[in-house]
Write an enzyme that holds these catalytic residues in place. Structure first.
Site, PDB file in Angstrom:
ATOM      1  N   ASP A   1       0.710  30.948   0.254  1.00 15.33           N
ATOM      2  CA  ASP A   1      -0.345  30.071   0.748  1.00 15.33           C
ATOM      3  C   ASP A   1      -1.535  30.930   1.155  1.00 15.33           C
ATOM      4  OD1 ASP A   1      -1.227  27.350   1.498  1.00 15.33           O
ATOM      5  OD2 ASP A   1      -1.332  28.201   3.496  1.00 15.33           O
TER       6      ASP A   1
ATOM      7  N   GLU B   1      -5.594  30.766   3.254  1.00 13.25           N
ATOM      8  CA  GLU B   1      -6.640  30.065   3.996  1.00 13.25           C
ATOM      9  C   GLU B   1      -7.974  30.647   3.540  1.00 13.25           C
ATOM     10  OE1 GLU B   1      -6.001  27.483   5.650  1.00 13.25           O
ATOM     11  OE2 GLU B   1      -3.833  27.712   5.896  1.00 13.25           O
TER      12      GLU B   1
ATOM     13  N   GLU C   1     -16.029  23.107   8.976  1.00  9.93           N
ATOM     14  CA  GLU C   1     -14.934  22.224   8.551  1.00  9.93           C
ATOM     15  C   GLU C   1     -13.652  23.002   8.306  1.00  9.93           C
ATOM     16  OE1 GLU C   1     -17.923  22.351   7.300  1.00  9.93           O
ATOM     17  OE2 GLU C   1     -18.831  20.350   7.344  1.00  9.93           O
TER      18      GLU C   1
ATOM     19  N   HIS D   1      -3.367  24.828  10.455  1.00 11.54           N
ATOM     20  CA  HIS D   1      -2.875  25.479   9.245  1.00 11.54           C
ATOM     21  C   HIS D   1      -2.877  26.990   9.448  1.00 11.54           C
ATOM     22  CE1 HIS D   1      -3.070  22.084   6.192  1.00 11.54           C
ATOM     23  NE2 HIS D   1      -3.526  21.532   7.310  1.00 11.54           N
TER      24      HIS D   1
ATOM     25  N   ASP E   1       2.577  28.175   6.909  1.00 13.29           N
ATOM     26  CA  ASP E   1       2.698  27.153   5.878  1.00 13.29           C
ATOM     27  C   ASP E   1       3.597  27.618   4.737  1.00 13.29           C
ATOM     28  OD1 ASP E   1       1.084  25.608   7.404  1.00 13.29           O
ATOM     29  OD2 ASP E   1      -0.592  25.510   6.006  1.00 13.29           O
TER      30      ASP E   1
END
Length: 232
Positions: free
Chosen positions: A9, A11, A54, A155, A160
């Site tokens: 995963d 980010e 965001e 997150h 994750d």
């Protein structure tokens, strides 16, 4: 031959690498033959650009947090070496693979696209095939498979990846068990019988109350997911 899988995963600073967005965190969990090895990969990365508000609201990672972290070019080779040759298991794989390929292409000596040296399994597609018409994001899958993710307030790539590893193993457990049984049946005729020499009677070790309770809970979970329990 051992099967190596990397649950992965990332980010990022935003949602589109074509708009200059970058990876800021990579988390990977290694499985070999469906077993956790502990040989994980986790790194934060200075993206050399601002993170969108965001995105911060999703993962909580700020530019100040990443100011002293390495640039992607400094970790690229070690990351490449880690994933090379593995099957990557990713939820919504197009997003993460797109970012990784974008980062590799930006290097002074570009690294090849992920698809040239890894196979990719998209667990979002797998979940949609298994549960059509239902929500199949990671939180929904945790609820469906009774995985406790209450500690996931934001997150995070490694967190994750760890959760996705549990989800993936539960989603595919029945299929693997059936495949293994078929392989065992096929090989049965080729195996030689082995003589077992026993020294005295076999020792019987009975389950204690805690183990019996854990076993019963597991059987109830199997039934809840639609399985059949021969031991009930």
């Amino acid at each position: 031959m051992a099967k190596r899988q990397i649950i992965l995963d990332t980010e990022t600073t935003g949602i589109n690498p074509r708009e200059g967005h970058r990876i800021i965190e990579i988390g990977c969990v290694e499985l070999i033959n469906r077993r956790f090895t502990g040989n994980n990969f986790h790194v934060y990365i200075n993206p050399e650009r601002e993170i969108e508000a965001e995105a911060i609201a999703v993962h909580g990672i700020t530019n100040q947090r990443l100011a002293d972290e390495p640039k992607f070019r400094q970790i690229a080779q070690s990351f490449f070496d880690y994933i090379q040759g593995a099957e990557l298991v990713i939820h919504n794989a197009a997003f993460d693979v797109g970012f990784i390929n974008h980062e590799f292409a930006k290097l002074q000596q570009a690294l090849p696209p992920v698809e040239q040296y890894c196979s990719v399994l998209d667990t979002l597609k797998l979940a949609r095939d298994l549960h059509p018409g239902q929500k199949n994001n990671l939180d929904a899958l945790c609820r469906r498979y009774d995985i406790n993710n209450s500690h996931r307030t934001l997150h995070g790539a490694l967190l994750d990846a760890e959760i996705l590893a549990d989800v993936y193993l539960l989603m595919t457990g029945g299929q693997v068990a059936l495949a293994l049984a078929a392989e065992q049946d096929a090989d049965a005729g080729e195996q030689q019988q082995l003589a077992i020499i026993r020294k005295g009677p076999l020792k019987v070790i009975r389950a204690n109350s805690e183990e019996l309770s854990a076993h019963e809970s597991r059987l109830q979970l199997v039934q809840k997911k639609g399985g059949r329990c021969l031991w009930h």
